[in-house]
Design a protein around this motif. Structure first.
Motif, PDB file in Angstrom:
ATOM      1  N   LEU A   1     -13.508  -9.003   5.582  1.00 35.32           N
ATOM      2  CA  LEU A   1     -12.508  -8.360   4.705  1.00 35.32           C
ATOM      3  C   LEU A   1     -12.610  -6.818   4.458  1.00 35.32           C
ATOM      4  O   LEU A   1     -13.555  -6.429   4.392  1.00 35.32           O
ATOM      5  CB  LEU A   1     -12.154  -9.129   3.588  1.00 35.32           C
ATOM      6  CG  LEU A   1     -11.812 -10.415   3.139  1.00 35.32           C
ATOM      7  CD1 LEU A   1     -11.713 -10.719   1.726  1.00 35.32           C
ATOM      8  CD2 LEU A   1     -10.880 -10.945   4.130  1.00 35.32           C
ATOM      9  N   HIS A   2     -11.128  -6.098   4.853  1.00 32.63           N
ATOM     10  CA  HIS A   2     -11.294  -4.757   4.384  1.00 32.63           C
ATOM     11  C   HIS A   2     -10.269  -4.607   3.268  1.00 32.63           C
ATOM     12  O   HIS A   2      -9.031  -4.868   3.319  1.00 32.63           O
ATOM     13  CB  HIS A   2     -10.708  -4.059   5.593  1.00 32.63           C
ATOM     14  CG  HIS A   2     -11.545  -3.787   6.868  1.00 32.63           C
ATOM     15  ND1 HIS A   2     -11.213  -3.201   7.945  1.00 32.63           N
ATOM     16  CD2 HIS A   2     -12.738  -4.089   6.881  1.00 32.63           C
ATOM     17  CE1 HIS A   2     -12.283  -3.210   8.759  1.00 32.63           C
ATOM     18  NE2 HIS A   2     -13.241  -3.874   8.323  1.00 32.63           N
ATOM     19  N   VAL A   3     -10.715  -4.501   2.142  1.00 30.35           N
ATOM     20  CA  VAL A   3     -10.150  -4.546   0.834  1.00 30.35           C
ATOM     21  C   VAL A   3      -9.798  -2.998   0.304  1.00 30.35           C
ATOM     22  O   VAL A   3     -10.680  -2.443   0.385  1.00 30.35           O
ATOM     23  CB  VAL A   3     -10.896  -5.188  -0.248  1.00 30.35           C
ATOM     24  CG1 VAL A   3     -10.100  -5.463  -1.579  1.00 30.35           C
ATOM     25  CG2 VAL A   3     -10.985  -6.732   0.440  1.00 30.35           C
ATOM     26  N   PHE A   4      -8.649  -2.571   0.148  1.00 28.30           N
ATOM     27  CA  PHE A   4      -8.319  -1.610  -0.438  1.00 28.30           C
ATOM     28  C   PHE A   4      -7.383  -1.527  -1.850  1.00 28.30           C
ATOM     29  O   PHE A   4      -6.430  -2.154  -1.844  1.00 28.30           O
ATOM     30  CB  PHE A   4      -7.382  -0.745   0.506  1.00 28.30           C
ATOM     31  CG  PHE A   4      -7.794  -0.621   2.038  1.00 28.30           C
ATOM     32  CD1 PHE A   4      -8.584   0.494   2.338  1.00 28.30           C
ATOM     33  CD2 PHE A   4      -7.365  -1.360   2.912  1.00 28.30           C
ATOM     34  CE1 PHE A   4      -9.154   0.560   3.712  1.00 28.30           C
ATOM     35  CE2 PHE A   4      -7.887  -1.477   4.195  1.00 28.30           C
ATOM     36  CZ  PHE A   4      -8.912  -0.259   4.614  1.00 28.30           C
ATOM     37  N   PRO A   5      -8.107  -0.971  -2.958  1.00 31.13           N
ATOM     38  CA  PRO A   5      -7.226  -0.863  -4.059  1.00 31.13           C
ATOM     39  C   PRO A   5      -5.901  -0.051  -3.772  1.00 31.13           C
ATOM     40  O   PRO A   5      -5.815   0.999  -3.104  1.00 31.13           O
ATOM     41  CB  PRO A   5      -8.024  -0.089  -4.967  1.00 31.13           C
ATOM     42  CG  PRO A   5      -9.325  -0.060  -4.460  1.00 31.13           C
ATOM     43  CD  PRO A   5      -9.275  -0.242  -2.902  1.00 31.13           C
ATOM     44  N   TYR A   6      -4.772  -0.406  -4.213  1.00 37.64           N
ATOM     45  CA  TYR A   6      -3.497   0.113  -3.784  1.00 37.64           C
ATOM     46  C   TYR A   6      -3.416   1.464  -4.264  1.00 37.64           C
ATOM     47  O   TYR A   6      -4.065   2.085  -5.470  1.00 37.64           O
ATOM     48  CB  TYR A   6      -2.131  -0.562  -4.611  1.00 37.64           C
ATOM     49  CG  TYR A   6      -0.968   0.158  -4.678  1.00 37.64           C
ATOM     50  CD1 TYR A   6      -0.213   0.267  -3.364  1.00 37.64           C
ATOM     51  CD2 TYR A   6      -0.623   0.862  -5.287  1.00 37.64           C
ATOM     52  CE1 TYR A   6       0.928   0.896  -3.181  1.00 37.64           C
ATOM     53  CE2 TYR A   6       0.958   1.753  -5.495  1.00 37.64           C
ATOM     54  CZ  TYR A   6       1.456   1.519  -4.189  1.00 37.64           C
ATOM     55  OH  TYR A   6       2.434   2.374  -4.079  1.00 37.64           O
ATOM     56  N   SER A   7      -2.882   2.437  -3.525  1.00 37.29           N
ATOM     57  CA  SER A   7      -2.942   3.771  -3.702  1.00 37.29           C
ATOM     58  C   SER A   7      -1.643   4.332  -3.553  1.00 37.29           C
ATOM     59  O   SER A   7      -0.903   4.262  -2.395  1.00 37.29           O
ATOM     60  CB  SER A   7      -3.923   4.596  -2.750  1.00 37.29           C
ATOM     61  OG  SER A   7      -3.566   5.800  -2.667  1.00 37.29           O
ATOM     62  N   GLU A   8      -0.872   4.912  -4.626  1.00 31.64           N
ATOM     63  CA  GLU A   8       0.366   5.476  -4.340  1.00 31.64           C
ATOM     64  C   GLU A   8       0.647   6.392  -3.418  1.00 31.64           C
ATOM     65  O   GLU A   8      -0.370   7.379  -3.152  1.00 31.64           O
ATOM     66  CB  GLU A   8       0.836   5.844  -5.635  1.00 31.64           C
ATOM     67  CG  GLU A   8       1.162   4.889  -6.853  1.00 31.64           C
ATOM     68  CD  GLU A   8      -0.183   4.505  -7.628  1.00 31.64           C
ATOM     69  OE1 GLU A   8      -1.156   5.129  -7.278  1.00 31.64           O
ATOM     70  OE2 GLU A   8      -0.003   3.937  -8.767  1.00 31.64           O
ATOM     71  N   ARG A   9       1.679   6.266  -2.600  1.00 33.68           N
ATOM     72  CA  ARG A   9       1.883   7.338  -1.581  1.00 33.68           C
ATOM     73  C   ARG A   9       3.308   7.840  -1.980  1.00 33.68           C
ATOM     74  O   ARG A   9       4.374   7.218  -1.814  1.00 33.68           O
ATOM     75  CB  ARG A   9       2.206   7.026  -0.121  1.00 33.68           C
ATOM     76  CG  ARG A   9       0.820   6.806   0.369  1.00 33.68           C
ATOM     77  CD  ARG A   9      -0.044   7.921   0.759  1.00 33.68           C
ATOM     78  NE  ARG A   9       0.448   9.187   0.516  1.00 33.68           N
ATOM     79  CZ  ARG A   9       0.100  10.127   1.297  1.00 33.68           C
ATOM     80  NH1 ARG A   9      -0.956  10.072   2.111  1.00 33.68           N
ATOM     81  NH2 ARG A   9       0.543  11.395   0.961  1.00 33.68           N
ATOM     82  N   PRO A  10       3.629   9.006  -2.674  1.00 30.23           N
ATOM     83  CA  PRO A  10       4.696   9.750  -2.839  1.00 30.23           C
ATOM     84  C   PRO A  10       5.821   9.616  -1.823  1.00 30.23           C
ATOM     85  O   PRO A  10       5.470   9.807  -0.672  1.00 30.23           O
ATOM     86  CB  PRO A  10       4.550  11.257  -3.183  1.00 30.23           C
ATOM     87  CG  PRO A  10       3.250  11.041  -3.685  1.00 30.23           C
ATOM     88  CD  PRO A  10       2.530  10.310  -2.918  1.00 30.23           C
ATOM     89  N   GLY A  11       6.970   9.285  -2.145  1.00 27.16           N
ATOM     90  CA  GLY A  11       7.901   8.917  -0.693  1.00 27.16           C
ATOM     91  C   GLY A  11       8.121   7.820  -0.496  1.00 27.16           C
ATOM     92  O   GLY A  11       9.029   7.595   0.166  1.00 27.16           O
TER      93      GLY A  11
END
Length: 378
Positions: A279-289
């Motif tokens: 697994l490659h797990v990423f906490p969600y990160s906001e991207r403006p736009g």
């Protein structure tokens, strides 16, 4: 990634990433740190983040040029400024066959940095693969932003290109796919040539890394992904019937906007039920736009906690998967003096009579340590 090129001019190249706000922030920090440490150096910026907002990067201290993504691998662009981009540090070779993306997942900014999907023609891919084999590479990994969307002049798909590549370049001993959209392997409408290769071609590695992102159908819908959990479960089952020791990986986003505890548990259960080991797990990160940035957010602490739980489940799956190789022999591509990977992309810590980097060797697996197989080469 920063690369220092020294000569009559001291030049620093920063290759920026825009996949998360964290990656972009770290790249800006790298630029400022480089300018502090080497105030006389010329700083050149390239990569996806600079593609989205070149003016912002040009304004950073010490930056002398911003080079478009499409130009960064052209030797003539660099002139006398630098002796060239650094060589690959990996024993395997990466062969980019596709760029850009036609899809608009709600969390993703990449299409704005890479543009619409563009495919490398088969003949060009063959020429580049031949050159890589001639320089000693024995494993080639096909890469791209969305390799599943690769399309040829006659609308043939990725699998057809892979078959042409393997037929034309016998020097490819291992062909591996990088992260792939599950729709490419949909059991009803997926790429028939990819399925043929998986079943019949030993030179295609038994390893699939799926761009899964979630194991909840509602979250997948809100992400505007094109697959369902049922589709993924079916393709995993079919692929494992063809290759019982298939190594399966998956990208996952933890704490996507609107993800309740119940929806998160759906993803966690799916990962456990499907026994996905890598697994490659990423906490969600906001991207403006992006549309997702306007959706109701999950508190950051919960994103981190959910990511940790997914990683822990992945480690349990991984160790169970690796245990099946104990007492067996596996072939290993030697990547460092002490480490390599099996065809299934299982990491192997090596001992014994280890051959030079880039060699494919047979190792006897005696156990597991720190998430890797222990392999002895006689």
């Amino acid at each position: 990634m920063a690369h220092h090129a020294r000569g009559k001019d001291d030049t620093i190249i920063v290759n920026t990433c825009a996949v998360t706000t964290t990656a972009e922030r770290q790249a800006r920090q790298a630029v400022r740190r480089a300018h502090r440490e080497r105030p006389d150096a010329k700083i050149i910026i390239t990569g996806c983040a600079s593609e989205i907002d070149a003016a912002r990067w040009s304004a950073l201290p010490g930056v002398t040029r911003v080079i478009p993504n499409a130009d960064k691998l052209k030797p003539e662009i660099w002139g006398d400024t630098t002796p060239g981009l650094p060589p690959s540090r990996h024993a395997r070779a990466l062969l980019q066959v596709q760029q850009g993306c036609d899809h608009r997942c709600t969390f993703c900014i990449i299409p704005f940095g890479r543009g619409d999907s563009r495919s490398t023609p088969t003949e060009e891919a063959i020429t580049r693969a031949q050159a890589l084999c001639e320089t000693g590479h024995r494993e080639i990994v096909l890469t791209g932003v969305d390799i599943a969307s690769w399309s040829g002049a006659n609308n043939e798909g990725l699998g057809a290109m892979c078959r042409s590549l393997l037929r034309a370049v016998p020097g490819i001993e291992r062909l591996r796919l990088s992260s792939i959209d599950p729709v490419a392997l949909d059991t009803k409408n997926g790429d028939p040539d990819l399925w043929w290769l998986l079943e019949n071609e030993p030179r295609l590695m038994p390893h699939l890394h799926l761009s899964l992102q979630a194991g909840s159908d509602l979250i997948l819908k809100r992400m505007k992904r094109r697959h369902t959990t049922a589709c993924v479960a079916d393709l995993i089952s079919r692929a494992r019937q063809m290759r019982p020791d298939l190594g399966i990986g998956a990208d996952l986003i933890a704490g996507f906007p609107t993800e309740t505890n119940t929806l998160f548990e759906e993803t966690l259960s799916f990962i456990q039920d499907q026994a996905i080991p890598f697994l490659h797990v990423f906490p969600y990160s906001e991207r403006p736009g992006t549309p997702a940035a306007r959706m109701p957010a999950v508190p950051n602490s919960e994103r981190q906690e959910r990511a940790a739980r997914l990683r822990a489940a992945g480690e349990t799956n991984r160790d169970a998967f690796l245990a099946r190789f104990i007492g067996k022999n596996v072939t290993v591509l030697v990547e460092t003096p002490m480490r390599g990977h099996s065809p299934e992309f299982a990491p192997v810590n090596l001992s014994g009579n280890i051959p030079p980097r880039g060699t494919i060797a047979l190792a006897s697996v005696t156990g597991i340590e720190n998430g890797a197989l222990i392999g002895k080469i006689s």
